[in-house]
Design a protein around this motif. Structure first.
Motif, PDB file in Angstrom:
ATOM      1  N   VAL A  32       9.169 -54.817  38.595  1.00  0.00           N
ATOM      2  CA  VAL A  32       8.540 -54.663  39.905  1.00  0.00           C
ATOM      3  C   VAL A  32       9.496 -54.017  40.902  1.00  0.00           C
ATOM      4  N   LYS A  33      10.775 -54.319  40.796  1.00  0.00           N
ATOM      5  CA  LYS A  33      11.745 -53.686  41.688  1.00  0.00           C
ATOM      6  C   LYS A  33      11.806 -52.180  41.430  1.00  0.00           C
ATOM      7  N   SER A  34      11.785 -51.804  40.153  1.00  0.00           N
ATOM      8  CA  SER A  34      11.820 -50.375  39.820  1.00  0.00           C
ATOM      9  C   SER A  34      10.534 -49.673  40.250  1.00  0.00           C
ATOM     10  N   PHE A  35       9.391 -50.324  40.038  1.00  0.00           N
ATOM     11  CA  PHE A  35       8.116 -49.732  40.457  1.00  0.00           C
ATOM     12  C   PHE A  35       8.117 -49.490  41.964  1.00  0.00           C
ATOM     13  N   ASN A  36       8.615 -50.470  42.722  1.00  0.00           N
ATOM     14  CA  ASN A  36       8.610 -50.350  44.181  1.00  0.00           C
ATOM     15  C   ASN A  36       9.577 -49.289  44.672  1.00  0.00           C
ATOM     16  N   GLU A  37      10.707 -49.155  44.010  1.00  0.00           N
ATOM     17  CA  GLU A  37      11.730 -48.220  44.458  1.00  0.00           C
ATOM     18  C   GLU A  37      11.498 -46.794  43.960  1.00  0.00           C
ATOM     19  N   GLN A  38      11.068 -46.661  42.708  1.00  0.00           N
ATOM     20  CA  GLN A  38      10.954 -45.331  42.095  1.00  0.00           C
ATOM     21  C   GLN A  38       9.517 -44.867  41.901  1.00  0.00           C
ATOM     22  N   GLY A  39       8.575 -45.809  41.924  1.00  0.00           N
ATOM     23  CA  GLY A  39       7.197 -45.483  41.605  1.00  0.00           C
ATOM     24  C   GLY A  39       6.930 -45.788  40.146  1.00  0.00           C
ATOM     25  N   PHE A  40       5.670 -46.094  39.836  1.00  0.00           N
ATOM     26  CA  PHE A  40       5.298 -46.484  38.480  1.00  0.00           C
ATOM     27  C   PHE A  40       5.546 -45.363  37.481  1.00  0.00           C
ATOM     28  N   ARG A  41       5.089 -44.155  37.809  1.00  0.00           N
ATOM     29  CA  ARG A  41       5.222 -43.046  36.871  1.00  0.00           C
ATOM     30  C   ARG A  41       6.675 -42.676  36.613  1.00  0.00           C
TER      31      ARG A  41
END
Length: 214
Positions: A32-41
């Protein structure tokens, strides 16, 4: 035999379950931290695995796909809001007071990782099945908030108007917190929630004779 059993190197079933749950939570937290920071794709499972110092196959032990991880993240954010909304709706008191409590919980959730993920994720990034569930949860939340607003309009604690528009207005404003809130900033989650909710409450309060400006 008793002493040998007591010294067994094998984990008990409940210990294995607890360990598995803890590792699954670690995967979700990192993802979730990566999704929020970088985006899901832009986030790969290799990124998530590297942040945990494990291999990608380890991630697959807990989740079948990256899409499954994303849905679990947004589900947690939405269900946290839904549960808070349903709990507030079930309490007694003036509609305005109940709405304030509900929106405060909503606002705080928007400052947390899973709540942020709900807003920072476009629903088209979900699979069709997950998208349907996602939209259903959002609809439940909106409907609950609308009922509380309608109760407040009925008891006079909230200014009369279009409850549907009021619902979209307050949820839209609180959702935006997930876009700009900075956990390392000067204001805590609770400070931001309180300030945002009080601003919205002022707009929903009844206008009494003699208080309006000319």
């Amino acid at each position: 035999m008793t002493s040998q059993a007591a010294c067994s190197p094998w984990l008990k079933p409940e210990e294995r379950k607890r360990e598995r749950n803890e590792k699954r939570e670690a995967v979700l937290s990192a993802a979730v931290k990566s999704f929020n920071e970088q985006g899901f794709r832009a986030t790969s499972l290799d990124d998530v695995a590297a942040s945990l110092n494990v291999t990608k196959p380890t991630i697959y032990y807990y989740f079948k796909t990256k899409d499954d991880i994303l849905f679990e993240c947004v589900r947690r954010g939405l269900e946290g809001i839904r549960d808070a909304a349903e709990a507030v709706e079930a309490t007694n008191g003036a509609g305005m007071d109940r709405l304030r409590a509900l929106l405060n919980d909503y606002a705080v959730t928007m400052t947390k990782d899973f709540g942020m993920c709900v807003i920072r994720t476009s629903d088209h990034e979900l699979t069709p099945e997950s998208r349907t569930k996602f939209r259903g949860l959002k609809r439940e939340i909106d409907e609950t908030i609308r009922r509380v607003i309608e109760d407040g309009m009925a008891d006079g604690s909230i200014a009369r108007g279009d409850a549907r528009i009021a619902t979209f207005t307050v949820t839209g404003a609180l959702n935006w917190i997930a876009k700009w809130f900075d956990p390392s900033g000067p204001l805590s989650s609770e400070d931001v929630a309180a300030a945002a909710v009080e601003t919205l409450m002022a707009g929903l309060a009844p206008r009494h004779a003699g208080t309006e400006t000319d």
